[in-house]
Enzyme design. Structure first.
Site: not given
Length: 645
Positions: A386-387, A389-390, A452, A509
């Site tokens: 989510a969301p 993009g990757k 991620d 992140c």
């Protein structure tokens, strides 16, 4: 070819037939004519003006002492050649105005021009060659055109022509005194300005405030915001001392006292918790820490990623420019990114966005997919997608071939994933809602895995300022424990025998070492993997040593990205290569037991593990009671038995 007009024989003409019929022409004409001279004042001709000037010069001007050339005795001194302070007043242009006499007869020609009597025209023509010319080369008879403000100044100031030399000298002295007073006043204002007070004197040394002064400040600012100007000035002085501590330190003061004051002031100035600021001071050098904190106060640039499944970056850029968007390519390292400076339309509601031509995505989010380098016709797992993009970027690089499993444990966030995949035209993706720690059991054998991992978010403080104060030690350790579990399951989900893959990309992140290098170093010890180059040309190397801990030397190949250095969100990226599917013999236990329980507090342990441990202890107590208690019980039973007769 026709008759030539002789200007010397110009006939006097009156107003035409139409002009005579118009009434009020004299009133309108008077607006454009120069004012009439005062009553009783005779108009001077050019010869008269020259004679009057000579009389004023002979009566009012004295020859300057020791300056200029003198003529013969009894004659008027000649004017100096060139410019000096003594003849500077001659530079003022003449201000005499040409005014018509009362007896002039004003008439209108057929073309609307004003004509004077012929005798006056002839007189001006005869004497035009003898008119006075001032130092600038302009004729004194020409009427000067003045601005309205200059006319107002002339009305307020008295005529300086009638003043004597002594009076003009006194006025000049008064002006000089007033100018000097004004300069002193401006200098005092500049000295009192707060911006100049920020600049510390080079010779002035920074002194630590005493405990009484600090307590007085705390009492003074109770219920009101602190004086940020004083705190900022103290931070700058403290930083200068710490950079050259041996020379600039105050005697009797330790470095720890300076650091504690600096941490306190920075926490108050930037609104950070003491815990988080202590962690950041361990990671960054002091000058770099200031830049990091300042960069977190500024939002990152808006970036978009071109969806090459539907359009090209060149065509998308041209379409957005036509809609009033100011943009540029993101950088040489990205072939699909665009940075948006400003836009006259909402960038998330354009027809191009709704058609799926681009995706709003941070620049740092493009880097993990570039490090993963997916190939066509591969099986890829995005463990925390989510969301989306990757995931959509992976599908874009694979050109909608192969299979992508997009997984996330939060069902609510999967709605945005499904919407983005439909809008962007992705057709090779399967969406699942599972816990990432279950993944080798749910499905395995992937060529590549992108993890991620959930983190504390200390790299995206500019997006979420609440991270400054709501994170503590337990949050960091809880995230680190979950990340260790996820990375072990991600490694187990990869097939080491894959012809094209066998890679795992781990990213967060966060800038915390406990969530980055510590987790990767743990995975290197627990699984048959090794670190490889990420393929990214920029970014800072990961830590191989932090405080009293030493990590594997290959952690240099990991990459760190900071907002103050790369103008993107804080990010950590590591790329691992799995070289064997076998799990080391010492680590066949579940991942929960293998995740260094000594470093994790009891509050982090899973509830199921606690329950199993309690049940096991109960069974052991029931099956193996203590031996002394058994002996006592048997003795009591023997005493209670009735004796046989």
């Amino acid at each position: 070819m026709g008759r030539k007009l002789d200007p010397t024989r110009k006939e006097k003409r009156g107003p035409g037939r139409k002009a005579r019929k118009q009434r009020g022409a004299e009133v309108e004409l008077a607006r454009f004519l120069p004012p009439e001279p005062e009553a009783g004042r005779k108009k001077l001709s050019s010869h008269g003006r020259r004679r009057a000037a000579k009389r004023r010069l002979a009566a009012g001007r004295r020859p300057p002492p020791g300056g200029g050339e003198r003529g013969p005795e009894g004659q008027t001194p000649r004017r100096q050649s060139g410019f000096s302070d003594d003849n500077s007043k001659w530079l003022a242009p003449a201000k005499a105005k040409k005014t018509p006499s009362k007896g002039n007869n004003i008439e209108l020609s057929s073309d609307g021009e004003v004509e004077e009597d012929r005798w006056e025209m002839e007189e001006e023509e005869d004497e035009s060659s003898e008119e006075m010319v001032d130092d600038y080369g302009a004729s004194s008879s020409e009427e000067e055109e003045l601005l309205p403000i200059e006319k107002a100044a002339l009305k307020q100031k008295p005529d300086r022509g009638g003043l004597s030399e002594d009076d003009s000298d006194e006025e000049e002295e008064e002006e000089e005194v007033a100018e000097e007073a004004r300069r002193q006043k401006v200098g005092q204002k500049e000295e009192e300005s707060p911006d100049l007070q920020l600049n510390l004197d080079i010779d002035e040394q920074f002194k630590l405030p005493t405990n009484e002064q600090i307590e007085r400040e705390d009492i003074l600012f109770i219920g009101s915001p602190p004086d940020l100007h004083i705190i900022h000035q103290r931070i700058k002085g403290n930083m200068e001392v710490l950079q050259d501590f041996a020379v600039k330190r105050e005697e009797g003061r330790t470095r720890q006292e300076y650091l504690s004051l600096l941490r306190r002031d920075m926490a108050a100035y930037y609104s950070y918790s003491d815990f988080l600021l202590t962690k950041l001071m361990d990671i960054f050098p002091l000058p770099e820490l200031i830049n990091f904190l300042e960069a977190n106060e500024v939002p990152r640039p808006v970036t978009i990623r071109t969806n090459t499944l539907k359009t090209r970056r060149r065509d998308l850029a041209q379409a957005l420019i036509n809609r009033g968007v100011n943009l540029d390519p993101l950088g040489k390292w990205s072939k699909t990114g665009l940075v948006i400076y400003d836009s006259s339309v909402p960038i998330g509601a354009t027809p191009e966005y709704l058609a799926g031509h681009y995706m709003l995505q941070g620049a740092s989010s493009l880097l993990p997919v570039m490090a993963l380098a997916p190939q066509e016709n591969e099986r890829i797992l995005d463990m925390c997608c989510a969301p989306g993009g990757k995931t959509s970027y992976i599908a874009q690089l694979m050109k909608n071939t192969g299979v992508i499993l997009a997984n996330d444990s939060n069902a609510e966030r999967l709605r945005s994933v499904v919407g983005n995949l439909h809008r962007l035209g992705v057709t090779n993706t399967v969406v699942s809602n599972c816990d990432g720690r279950q993944f080798p059991k749910v499905l395995g054998g992937f060529d590549r895995v992108l993890l991620d991992a959930p983190c504390s978010g200390t790299g995206v403080i500019s997006k979420d300022p609440s991270v400054k104060t709501n994170k503590d030690e337990k949050d960091i350790l809880r995230c680190a424990h979950l990340q260790k579990e996820l990375i072990l399951n991600a490694i187990d989900s990869v097939n080491a025998a894959s012809e094209t893959g066998g890679y795992i990309v781990y990213c967060t992140c966060s800038v915390m070492v406990e969530e980055n290098e510590w987790v990767v170093d743990y995975a290197l010890k627990k699984r048959n993997v090794r670190l490889v180059d990420t393929g990214l040309d920029f970014g800072k190397e990961g830590f191989t040593r932090f405080k009293d801990r030493r990590f594997h030397p290959s952690l240099k190949s990991t990459r760190r990205f900071y907002p103050h250095t790369h103008n993107m969100d804080g990010f950590f990226i590591a790329k691992l290569k799995k070289f064997s599917n076998a799990i080391p013999q010492a680590q066949k236990e579940p991942a929960v037991e293998a995740a260094a329980p000594s470093t994790v507090p009891n509050t982090v342990m899973e509830p199921q593990a606690k329950k199993k441990k309690l049940e096991g202890s109960k069974v052991d107590k029931e099956q193996k009671p203590p031996q002394p208690a058994l002996k006592k019980r048997r003795a009591l039973q023997a005493q209670r038995r009735p004796l046989k007769t």
